[in-house]
Motif scaffolding. Sequence first.
Motif, PDB file in Angstrom:
ATOM      1  N   ARG A 159      10.328 -11.290 -19.182  1.00 55.35           N
ATOM      2  CA  ARG A 159      10.072  -9.871 -18.962  1.00 55.35           C
ATOM      3  C   ARG A 159       8.567  -9.605 -18.986  1.00 55.35           C
ATOM      4  N   ILE A 160       8.183  -8.536 -18.301  1.00 55.87           N
ATOM      5  CA  ILE A 160       6.765  -8.187 -18.260  1.00 55.87           C
ATOM      6  C   ILE A 160       6.643  -6.676 -18.084  1.00 55.87           C
ATOM      7  N   ILE A 161       5.627  -6.097 -18.665  1.00 54.53           N
ATOM      8  CA  ILE A 161       5.361  -4.665 -18.536  1.00 54.53           C
ATOM      9  C   ILE A 161       4.186  -4.469 -17.579  1.00 54.53           C
ATOM     10  N   HIS A 162       4.360  -3.586 -16.603  1.00 57.51           N
ATOM     11  CA  HIS A 162       3.283  -3.238 -15.681  1.00 57.51           C
ATOM     12  C   HIS A 162       2.883  -1.794 -15.951  1.00 57.51           C
ATOM     13  N   LEU A 163       1.654  -1.582 -16.366  1.00 59.84           N
ATOM     14  CA  LEU A 163       1.143  -0.234 -16.610  1.00 59.84           C
ATOM     15  C   LEU A 163       0.656   0.324 -15.278  1.00 59.84           C
ATOM     16  N   ILE A 164       1.571   0.888 -14.527  1.00 57.08           N
ATOM     17  CA  ILE A 164       1.286   1.304 -13.158  1.00 57.08           C
ATOM     18  C   ILE A 164       0.459   2.587 -13.144  1.00 57.08           C
ATOM     19  N   ASP A 165      -0.621   2.552 -12.378  1.00 57.66           N
ATOM     20  CA  ASP A 165      -1.466   3.723 -12.170  1.00 57.66           C
ATOM     21  C   ASP A 165      -1.126   4.288 -10.794  1.00 57.66           C
ATOM     22  N   THR A 166      -0.357   5.370 -10.732  1.00 55.56           N
ATOM     23  CA  THR A 166       0.109   5.883  -9.430  1.00 55.56           C
ATOM     24  C   THR A 166      -1.009   6.517  -8.626  1.00 55.56           C
ATOM     25  N   GLU A 167      -2.158   6.780  -9.238  1.00 54.41           N
ATOM     26  CA  GLU A 167      -3.283   7.348  -8.497  1.00 54.41           C
ATOM     27  C   GLU A 167      -4.269   6.275  -8.050  1.00 54.41           C
ATOM     28  N   SER A 168      -3.941   5.032  -8.347  1.00 53.12           N
ATOM     29  CA  SER A 168      -4.836   3.939  -7.992  1.00 53.12           C
ATOM     30  C   SER A 168      -4.957   3.812  -6.487  1.00 53.12           C
ATOM     31  N   LYS A 169      -6.155   3.505  -6.051  1.00 49.96           N
ATOM     32  CA  LYS A 169      -6.376   3.305  -4.616  1.00 49.96           C
ATOM     33  C   LYS A 169      -5.675   2.038  -4.131  1.00 49.96           C
ATOM     34  N   LEU A 170      -5.265   1.192  -5.083  1.00 49.73           N
ATOM     35  CA  LEU A 170      -4.601  -0.046  -4.705  1.00 49.73           C
ATOM     36  C   LEU A 170      -3.118   0.186  -4.466  1.00 49.73           C
ATOM     37  N   THR A 171      -2.485   1.071  -5.237  1.00 54.19           N
ATOM     38  CA  THR A 171      -1.035   1.249  -5.144  1.00 54.19           C
ATOM     39  C   THR A 171      -0.637   2.503  -4.377  1.00 54.19           C
ATOM     40  N   GLY A 172      -1.509   3.495  -4.396  1.00 51.17           N
ATOM     41  CA  GLY A 172      -1.121   4.775  -3.812  1.00 51.17           C
ATOM     42  C   GLY A 172      -0.128   5.474  -4.728  1.00 51.17           C
ATOM     43  N   LYS A 173       0.053   6.779  -4.525  1.00 55.30           N
ATOM     44  CA  LYS A 173       0.977   7.522  -5.370  1.00 55.30           C
ATOM     45  C   LYS A 173       2.407   7.076  -5.088  1.00 55.30           C
ATOM     46  N   LYS A 174       3.178   6.863  -6.149  1.00 58.41           N
ATOM     47  CA  LYS A 174       4.553   6.380  -6.001  1.00 58.41           C
ATOM     48  C   LYS A 174       5.498   7.265  -6.803  1.00 58.41           C
ATOM     49  N   THR A 175       6.682   7.494  -6.269  1.00 56.90           N
ATOM     50  CA  THR A 175       7.738   8.215  -6.994  1.00 56.90           C
ATOM     51  C   THR A 175       8.542   7.212  -7.807  1.00 56.90           C
ATOM     52  N   LEU A 176       9.435   7.743  -8.648  1.00 52.68           N
ATOM     53  CA  LEU A 176      10.312   6.851  -9.420  1.00 52.68           C
ATOM     54  C   LEU A 176      11.166   5.995  -8.499  1.00 52.68           C
ATOM     55  N   ASN A 177      11.650   6.589  -7.418  1.00 55.08           N
ATOM     56  CA  ASN A 177      12.452   5.813  -6.471  1.00 55.08           C
ATOM     57  C   ASN A 177      11.650   4.666  -5.868  1.00 55.08           C
ATOM     58  N   ASP A 178      10.363   4.942  -5.550  1.00 56.07           N
ATOM     59  CA  ASP A 178       9.501   3.889  -5.021  1.00 56.07           C
ATOM     60  C   ASP A 178       9.390   2.745  -6.041  1.00 56.07           C
ATOM     61  N   LEU A 179       9.171   3.122  -7.292  1.00 56.18           N
ATOM     62  CA  LEU A 179       8.978   2.118  -8.339  1.00 56.18           C
ATOM     63  C   LEU A 179      10.253   1.337  -8.579  1.00 56.18           C
ATOM     64  N   LEU A 180      11.395   2.008  -8.556  1.00 49.04           N
ATOM     65  CA  LEU A 180      12.669   1.334  -8.816  1.00 49.04           C
ATOM     66  C   LEU A 180      13.065   0.386  -7.685  1.00 49.04           C
ATOM     67  N   ARG A 181      12.554   0.635  -6.479  1.00 48.73           N
ATOM     68  CA  ARG A 181      12.819  -0.280  -5.376  1.00 48.73           C
ATOM     69  C   ARG A 181      12.101  -1.597  -5.602  1.00 48.73           C
TER      70      ARG A 181
END
Length: 360
Positions: A338-360
């Motif tokens: 298991r691993i934890i990813h501290l996702i920054d949804t405002e990051s220029k690398l990831t772009g803004k993501k919804t929960l559905n985006d993340l769960l995919r």
Amino acid sequence: MTTWYESALPNVEFIKDRLHTIVPDNVENANHARNITAARTVFVMLYAYAIEGEDGRVRPSMVTIMTDRQSLEQTRSARERWRALVLGPKKPNDTERWYSENTREPIRDDTIASLREIGAIEEVAGIPTTSSKPRYFLARDFVNLLNPSLDGEELDELIAIWRVAHLAKGALILQGLREQELRSEILVEFGHVKHPMSPGKSSVLTKAAVEIFAQNFMEKPEVLLISESAEKVHWQFGKLLERLKLSINPKKTLPDLIIAETGPSGFRLVFIEIVHSDGPISNSRKRDLLELAEGSGLSEKECTFVTVFASRSDSAYRKVQSSIAWGSFIWFADEPERIIHLIDTESKLTGKKTLNDLLR
């Protein structure tokens, strides 16, 4: 055949010491399974023949009723008389009892529950939760570990077998890590290399990061750097870094570990900090490491940051968790898949993501 608990029972202090030997301190609610109340609860179960294969069963109030004087009356007839008395309608009113009557609920909810969780105590099936019938007894394989005649290698072997059968994988991993800390030298193995490190928790976690984390989360890992205070950049890593045209200045603050992802999905540098006291991938630390990568012509997209801890219950994690950088990963040695990813949804690398985006 006479069993060992038919003769003189071990005293409560002996049981407490044996519980500390059997139950690692990293299991969940370990204190409730190893403290004096746990030892007294186990003693009462032995005393009342509340053991798998025997006909005795106990309820939490029986632990509160026991006294030091009664505990010394250890013939079978004395023990069976006491059991019948305390399960009967008229309880002994002894001012020397071990606990007050209102302590039975913590004994049930904390002590017995914790011992049940690790398989030391079992419960008679089918008794309603509201019933006052005695229902708890010691598992036979756990009782075997309490035998005072067991010692040394024989005891260690039986405890090891019991732990594999009953403890969670994470607890076993942590126990193994702690045993490794006692070795005179830690060998970190990757490829055909056996890299020696000085003993200690940091070295053991480094070994876990290289041999377990990298294998679980990378396609084709190549260890580029294991940095120790005694030798910032070992010569064998210097050659690898030179071959990959990576510029590492040993005078600057280096991460504990750098592993390159060289698999088909693309090249990536993975910067890893090993934390047993402090020093996670913080925001400032991440910026420093990005500067190091940029000096070798690598972009932020080609860098990944991981902080390694022994466990989520480790005091080191609780101490520094609020300072770990967004966009980085957290890996615990006792939960290797298991691993934890501290996702920054405002990051220029990831772009803004919804929960559905993340769960995919």
